[in-house]
Each structure stands twice: as C-alpha cells, then as structure tokens.
Write a protein that holds these residues in place. Structure first.
Motif, PDB file in Angstrom:
ATOM      1  N   ILE A 235      -1.974 -12.060  16.044  1.00 39.64           N
ATOM      2  CA  ILE A 235      -1.308 -11.739  14.787  1.00 39.64           C
ATOM      3  C   ILE A 235       0.176 -11.519  15.066  1.00 39.64           C
ATOM      4  O   ILE A 235       0.548 -10.783  15.992  1.00 39.64           O
ATOM      5  CB  ILE A 235      -1.898 -10.476  14.136  1.00 39.64           C
ATOM      6  CG1 ILE A 235      -3.293 -10.754  13.570  1.00 39.64           C
ATOM      7  CG2 ILE A 235      -0.985  -9.960  13.025  1.00 39.64           C
ATOM      8  CD1 ILE A 235      -3.323 -11.624  12.331  1.00 39.64           C
ATOM      9  N   ALA A 236       1.014 -12.168  14.272  1.00 41.56           N
ATOM     10  CA  ALA A 236       2.457 -11.931  14.290  1.00 41.56           C
ATOM     11  C   ALA A 236       2.839 -11.395  12.914  1.00 41.56           C
ATOM     12  O   ALA A 236       2.737 -12.114  11.917  1.00 41.56           O
ATOM     13  CB  ALA A 236       3.213 -13.221  14.591  1.00 41.56           C
ATOM     14  N   PHE A 237       3.244 -10.135  12.866  1.00 43.61           N
ATOM     15  CA  PHE A 237       3.481  -9.459  11.591  1.00 43.61           C
ATOM     16  C   PHE A 237       4.902  -8.931  11.529  1.00 43.61           C
ATOM     17  O   PHE A 237       5.409  -8.343  12.493  1.00 43.61           O
ATOM     18  CB  PHE A 237       2.495  -8.295  11.424  1.00 43.61           C
ATOM     19  CG  PHE A 237       2.801  -7.407  10.243  1.00 43.61           C
ATOM     20  CD1 PHE A 237       2.469  -7.803   8.965  1.00 43.61           C
ATOM     21  CD2 PHE A 237       3.427  -6.172  10.426  1.00 43.61           C
ATOM     22  CE1 PHE A 237       2.748  -6.988   7.871  1.00 43.61           C
ATOM     23  CE2 PHE A 237       3.712  -5.352   9.337  1.00 43.61           C
ATOM     24  CZ  PHE A 237       3.368  -5.762   8.058  1.00 43.61           C
ATOM     25  N   THR A 238       5.540  -9.120  10.392  1.00 42.51           N
ATOM     26  CA  THR A 238       6.821  -8.489  10.102  1.00 42.51           C
ATOM     27  C   THR A 238       6.685  -7.761   8.769  1.00 42.51           C
ATOM     28  O   THR A 238       6.298  -8.375   7.760  1.00 42.51           O
ATOM     29  CB  THR A 238       7.962  -9.523  10.011  1.00 42.51           C
ATOM     30  OG1 THR A 238       8.041 -10.243  11.241  1.00 42.51           O
ATOM     31  CG2 THR A 238       9.287  -8.842   9.743  1.00 42.51           C
ATOM     32  N   GLY A 239       6.988  -6.472   8.770  1.00 43.29           N
ATOM     33  CA  GLY A 239       6.843  -5.705   7.539  1.00 43.29           C
ATOM     34  C   GLY A 239       6.980  -4.222   7.803  1.00 43.29           C
ATOM     35  O   GLY A 239       7.604  -3.801   8.778  1.00 43.29           O
ATOM     36  N   SER A 240       6.379  -3.431   6.953  1.00 43.94           N
ATOM     37  CA  SER A 240       6.538  -1.984   7.026  1.00 43.94           C
ATOM     38  C   SER A 240       5.741  -1.394   8.181  1.00 43.94           C
ATOM     39  O   SER A 240       4.727  -1.956   8.635  1.00 43.94           O
ATOM     40  CB  SER A 240       6.080  -1.337   5.719  1.00 43.94           C
ATOM     41  OG  SER A 240       4.666  -1.385   5.604  1.00 43.94           O
ATOM     42  N   THR A 241       6.182  -0.222   8.630  1.00 45.64           N
ATOM     43  CA  THR A 241       5.485   0.469   9.709  1.00 45.64           C
ATOM     44  C   THR A 241       4.082   0.893   9.274  1.00 45.64           C
ATOM     45  O   THR A 241       3.128   0.806  10.053  1.00 45.64           O
ATOM     46  CB  THR A 241       6.297   1.686  10.165  1.00 45.64           C
ATOM     47  OG1 THR A 241       7.550   1.228  10.688  1.00 45.64           O
ATOM     48  CG2 THR A 241       5.579   2.467  11.249  1.00 45.64           C
ATOM     49  N   ALA A 242       3.943   1.336   8.032  1.00 47.29           N
ATOM     50  CA  ALA A 242       2.635   1.759   7.542  1.00 47.29           C
ATOM     51  C   ALA A 242       1.627   0.610   7.598  1.00 47.29           C
ATOM     52  O   ALA A 242       0.486   0.783   8.051  1.00 47.29           O
ATOM     53  CB  ALA A 242       2.753   2.293   6.116  1.00 47.29           C
ATOM     54  N   THR A 243       2.042  -0.567   7.152  1.00 43.83           N
ATOM     55  CA  THR A 243       1.149  -1.724   7.203  1.00 43.83           C
ATOM     56  C   THR A 243       0.939  -2.170   8.638  1.00 43.83           C
ATOM     57  O   THR A 243      -0.159  -2.603   9.011  1.00 43.83           O
ATOM     58  CB  THR A 243       1.723  -2.879   6.365  1.00 43.83           C
ATOM     59  OG1 THR A 243       1.922  -2.431   5.018  1.00 43.83           O
ATOM     60  CG2 THR A 243       0.783  -4.068   6.357  1.00 43.83           C
ATOM     61  N   GLY A 244       1.981  -2.054   9.457  1.00 41.37           N
ATOM     62  CA  GLY A 244       1.853  -2.428  10.856  1.00 41.37           C
ATOM     63  C   GLY A 244       0.766  -1.651  11.571  1.00 41.37           C
ATOM     64  O   GLY A 244       0.043  -2.199  12.413  1.00 41.37           O
ATOM     65  N   ARG A 245       0.649  -0.363  11.247  1.00 45.20           N
ATOM     66  CA  ARG A 245      -0.420   0.447  11.851  1.00 45.20           C
ATOM     67  C   ARG A 245      -1.793  -0.138  11.506  1.00 45.20           C
ATOM     68  O   ARG A 245      -2.684  -0.224  12.360  1.00 45.20           O
ATOM     69  CB  ARG A 245      -0.343   1.886  11.338  1.00 45.20           C
ATOM     70  CG  ARG A 245       0.784   2.722  11.910  1.00 45.20           C
ATOM     71  CD  ARG A 245       0.536   4.184  11.599  1.00 45.20           C
ATOM     72  NE  ARG A 245       1.638   5.032  11.994  1.00 45.20           N
ATOM     73  CZ  ARG A 245       2.579   5.461  11.158  1.00 45.20           C
ATOM     74  NH1 ARG A 245       2.544   5.117   9.890  1.00 45.20           N
ATOM     75  NH2 ARG A 245       3.559   6.237  11.589  1.00 45.20           N
ATOM     76  N   LYS A 246      -1.958  -0.533  10.246  1.00 43.02           N
ATOM     77  CA  LYS A 246      -3.237  -1.101   9.812  1.00 43.02           C
ATOM     78  C   LYS A 246      -3.517  -2.428  10.511  1.00 43.02           C
ATOM     79  O   LYS A 246      -4.662  -2.736  10.853  1.00 43.02           O
ATOM     80  CB  LYS A 246      -3.230  -1.295   8.294  1.00 43.02           C
ATOM     81  CG  LYS A 246      -3.124   0.007   7.512  1.00 43.02           C
ATOM     82  CD  LYS A 246      -3.059  -0.254   6.011  1.00 43.02           C
ATOM     83  CE  LYS A 246      -2.908   1.039   5.227  1.00 43.02           C
ATOM     84  NZ  LYS A 246      -2.789   0.803   3.765  1.00 43.02           N
ATOM     85  N   ILE A 247      -2.454  -3.214  10.734  1.00 40.08           N
ATOM     86  CA  ILE A 247      -2.609  -4.489  11.435  1.00 40.08           C
ATOM     87  C   ILE A 247      -3.120  -4.241  12.856  1.00 40.08           C
ATOM     88  O   ILE A 247      -4.047  -4.907  13.336  1.00 40.08           O
ATOM     89  CB  ILE A 247      -1.266  -5.236  11.483  1.00 40.08           C
ATOM     90  CG1 ILE A 247      -0.781  -5.621  10.068  1.00 40.08           C
ATOM     91  CG2 ILE A 247      -1.357  -6.463  12.391  1.00 40.08           C
ATOM     92  CD1 ILE A 247      -1.562  -6.703   9.400  1.00 40.08           C
ATOM     93  N   VAL A 248      -2.496  -3.283  13.528  1.00 41.78           N
ATOM     94  CA  VAL A 248      -2.891  -2.981  14.908  1.00 41.78           C
ATOM     95  C   VAL A 248      -4.330  -2.487  14.950  1.00 41.78           C
ATOM     96  O   VAL A 248      -5.121  -2.890  15.822  1.00 41.78           O
ATOM     97  CB  VAL A 248      -1.930  -1.947  15.528  1.00 41.78           C
ATOM     98  CG1 VAL A 248      -2.435  -1.497  16.888  1.00 41.78           C
ATOM     99  CG2 VAL A 248      -0.526  -2.532  15.647  1.00 41.78           C
ATOM    100  N   GLU A 249      -4.703  -1.624  14.028  1.00 44.01           N
ATOM    101  CA  GLU A 249      -6.075  -1.122  13.981  1.00 44.01           C
ATOM    102  C   GLU A 249      -7.068  -2.261  13.746  1.00 44.01           C
ATOM    103  O   GLU A 249      -8.117  -2.336  14.391  1.00 44.01           O
ATOM    104  CB  GLU A 249      -6.196  -0.067  12.879  1.00 44.01           C
ATOM    105  CG  GLU A 249      -5.451   1.230  13.184  1.00 44.01           C
ATOM    106  CD  GLU A 249      -5.344   2.139  11.965  1.00 44.01           C
ATOM    107  OE1 GLU A 249      -5.864   1.752  10.892  1.00 44.01           O
ATOM    108  OE2 GLU A 249      -4.734   3.224  12.082  1.00 44.01           O
TER     109      GLU A 249
END
Length: 492
Positions: A235-249
């Motif tokens: 996954i390559a994600f650019t966006g908010s930190t809050a959403t980034g946490r969910k991506i990592v999880e």
C-alpha cells in the motif's frame, strides 16, 4: 452539469471505473458528483467504487501481474513509459486545465506541472533498466555460487489525496511501471478526473489491460477495502495521519509492505540576519502555495524577536497583494479551496484562533468579488500565536500562517521540534554555519534553506515522526516496489 464549462473530457457522459482494461459501472450502480471549486457547479458525474469493485480491480491486477506483463523486459517497460510521457506532452494543456477545474489549482500553477510530469516519467523510465542484484562471495565449504535478484513486490494499492492528484498519482504509477508491478489506484472523490483522463492517455499509449486500474470512491469503503485486501502486496498512501493509522492497522491482514506520507505542521524559521526581501515572499508562499493545501506547507512561521513586528507587518502587506480568484484565470495566484467541507474547516480554525487570543493581521475573510458558490478564503496571517495553540498544533490545510516569535537559535530548534509531525521544514539565514547546524537538528524528512518546497523526482524525500515513513523520489523509491531474493547454486 454547468454549461459554462468547456473541456473535451467533460462531455456530459458519466465517468466510469477502469478495471482490467475496461471502462465499467460501479457494481452498486451508484455515482457521485464532482464540483468545480471556483464556482461550486457540478462538472461531472463519476461511478462510485466500493468494496466489490476493489475486489474486481485487485483480481484484474493480479491476473495482469502473473500474465503477459510479467514477461515484459525492462527495455519494454521503459519504452512504454517514454510513450506515455510523449502522449502527456501532447495532451498536457487539456490535462492541466482539467486539474484546474477539478480541484481548483490555478492554471498558473498547473502549467508548471508539465515539466515535472515529463521529468518524473522519464526519470523512472531510466530506472526501469537500472534494477540490479549483487553477486556475493560466501564462505560455505564446497562449491557454491550466491547472488541476489530483485523482483517486483506484486499488486500495489495506491490511495491518493485530492490536493494535487495530477502529480501525486505518478508517485504510484511510475515505480509500478518501472518495476513490473501492477496497481489499483483509488483517487479521492473530491478530485478524481485527472486520474481517469491520465488512464485514458496511458491506455492509448499501449498500457496492457489490468496493469493500472482506477477505482474512485470513498475512503471508508473503497479505500478501506483496498488497504485490507488479502491479495494486495503493498500500500502506498498519502493523506491524513488519522487515516494513515488505519491503513497501517489494516495492512497486518497479510503483512503488506506500507509507505505512508501523512500530515504535517512544518516549521519555517526566519533569523534576524535573513535577507527579508527573499524571506518574506518565500515564507508567505511556503504556506499559501496551492491555497495552503500542501502537506509540507510551512504553516508555523518562527520569526526572531528583533525583527518580528516589522516582519509581521510586511508579511501581511504581501498577503494582501496576492490575487485570489477563479482558477481558470491566468492572472489568479491563489485559487479556491478544494471543497465546501475544506472551506468550513479553515473558517472553523480561524474562529478557534481568535477564541484562543490570536490576532488576524490580514485576510481571514472571503475575497472581494469572489464568484458565488466558490470555496474562497483570503490568505491569512495570524499573529500573537503561541506554539501551544490549536492553530499551531493541528493541520488546517488552508492558507493560514501562524507567526510565533523566538529569541535564540536553541529556542527556534526546540519550538520547531515541538510537534507530533516531521514532514518538512525551512530556515532563512545568511549564516552558512547556522544553516548547517539548524538543518541537522530539525527532525523532518525535508529541510529547505533560503527556499521552500523545491522538489525533484530524482531526489528522495521522506518523513519523520507522525508524518509517516517510506521514500518518494530517487532510486530508493524504486527499491520499495521490489523485494530482494537470494539465490544459491551448487556448482560442484
């Protein structure tokens, strides 16, 4: 659709998803409207992708990865990328104008993207034929030959934001094509059009079916499904930190590799020996560029106390000279915010700033003469700010710069690092020694000295702290789309 908009891509027909080389409707049949931020008018209707569409797109990407695309040689991939670059060069005027209509970046800004896009595609095309492993000497008794090769990681999920999709999408597309991966790209609902049009251009240039798939849709459905999908390898994600946490999880479902570029609250430091004729416009545009909708924007402006008051006065005067208006006007320097929701967010933070005792020096309102329905706010300079106020702690993502005084070099460094974020940072000084000292001590992925926001696809940049991890640009970016395999051969 508004009849005032004229663009060949905006022909009144609903835009569909690209899956497996075919333009198809969303499985749900649902659509969403896309608005011109300069006027608030609907300019297109787009299929709303969901979890079922992500499943189809991932299956198409997997089939392409394991099919004929896997037989393409580095030279063949390079040739395709150069054809795409040539096609973009021919089509860029319409492509850039579509970005202006879609997310509100002024044509004066989007016109600058042409060189960057061509440079990026051609740089990564060169990287396609530069991938190599190593021959390694071993000490195993007997006769053994050991070496490494680098193979593509597989199916990539790219999730990009709305604040600059025309160029942001290349950070996923280029390494995908260069390495032989395949991609499912989810652009934001607020600005999906340039991704869809670029996909058309790539298909016309010879992109094989399924190698790049485009599924616009909501983050909480399409984005979440992509992040958690068991058949996505990266996954390559650019966006908010809050959403980034969910991506990592979500990535833990199958131990995906992840690169996340997240929020920022970047420090920009002006010392009393700086050339103010350069530092004032430079610091202003470090925040106001793209109407403040830049993740590494220099929104916390630290000014040495001896020049603070005069600097604030001149900064406010400069902000008032910036021309804010319809993004299609070549004279416009700052366009609208990308959406009504973003305008509401910025206005909300301005109210918070005043409630906390900060002082709005200039801006803060709707520009005189702004088009009805457009999402406009003036570039805003806020003084009497402390580093503990919410406007100095939280990402606003608008043209709002908070000016904070400091006394010593040590104070500046401490204040700059007193944040959860670590994406970008800048400093303005005529002291070369200080430039090196301070830049080494600021905990950010990028630091600019006597400039701000300069980027090049061949130069890597990353993040620190809550701004994420992973590299964009340079050879290291290619490495993140490859995995290293060790091979042992018994030779005797």
């Amino acid at each position: 659709m508004s009849k005032t908009i004229s663009h060949p891509f905006l022909d009144g027909r609903p835009k569909r998803l690209l899956i497996g080389g075919e333009w198809i409707e969303a499985a749900s049949g649902e659509t969403f409207d896309v608005f011109n931020p300069s006027t608030g008018e609907v300019i297109a209707t787009v299929a709303r992708g969901g979890a079922e569409d992500i499943d189809r797109a991932v299956a198409a990407a997997r089939a392409a990865f394991e099919g004929p695309w896997s037989e393409w040689k580095p030279f063949d991939r390079q040739t395709l990328m150069l054809k795409i670059a040539d096609a973009i060069e021919r089509e860029f005027d319409d492509l850039g104008r579509l970005e202006t209509l879609d997310m509100g970046a002024p044509v004066a800004r989007t016109s600058l993207f042409k060189r960057w896009m061509l440079q990026t595609l051609r740089y990564y095309a060169a990287q396609a034929v530069s991938i190599k492993g190593e021959v390694l000497e071993n000490s195993v008794p007997g006769s053994f030959f050991s070496y490494t090769v680098k193979d593509p990681v597989g199916v990539v999920g790219g999730i990009i934001p709305w604040n600059g999709p025309l160029i942001t999408q290349l950070w996923s597309i280029c390494p995908t094509l260069a390495t032989g991966c395949t991609l499912v790209l989810k652009p934001a609902e607020e600005a999906p059009l340039s991704a869809l049009r670029l996909a058309e251009i790539m298909m016309e240039a010879g992109l094989p079916a399924g190698v790049i798939n485009i599924v616009p849709g909501p983050g909480h459905t399409a984005g979440a499904a992509l992040a958690a999908h068991p058949d996505v390898d990266k996954i390559a994600f650019t966006g908010s930190t809050a959403t980034g946490r969910k991506i990592v999880e979500a990535s833990a479902s199958n131990m995906k590799t992840v690169a996340v570029e997240l929020g920022g609250k970047s420090p920009d430091i002006v010392f009393d020996d700086a050339d103010l004729d350069i530092a004032i416009p430079g610091a202003a545009m470090a925040c106001f560029n793209n109407t403040g909708q830049v993740c590494y924007a220099g929104t916390r402006l630290f000014v040495q106390r001896g020049i603070h008051d005069a600097f604030v006065e001149r900064l406010g005067a400069f902000a008032k000279t910036l021309r804010v208006g319809d993004a299609t006007d070549p004279q416009t320097q700052l366009g609208p915010l990308a959406s009504q929701a973003q305008l509401d967010r910025v206005n909300g933070y301005l109210a918070i700033a005043e409630s906390e005792g900060a002082r709005i020096v200039s801006g803060g309102g709707r520009p005189a003469g702004a088009a009805e329905g457009g999402y406009y706010v003036e570039p805003t300079v806020v003084a009497d700010v402390s580093n503990s106020m919410r406007i100095a702690r939280e990402e606003i993502f608008g043209p709002v710069v908070s000016v904070i005084p400091f006394d010593t070099e040590a104070d500046a460094i401490a204040l700059a690092n007193d944040t959860d974020y670590g994406l970008g940072g800048g400093l303005w000084t005529s002291d070369v020694g200080r430039a090196h000292r301070v830049s080494r001590k600021i905990r950010t992925g990028m630091v600019w000295i006597n400039c701000y926001g300069v980027t090049d696809p061949s130069i890597p940049y990353g993040s620190a702290k809550m701004s994420g991890y992973g590299v964009k640009g340079g050879p290291g970016h290619i490495e993140e789309y490859l995995y290293k395999k060790t091979v042992w051969l018994r030779t005797g």
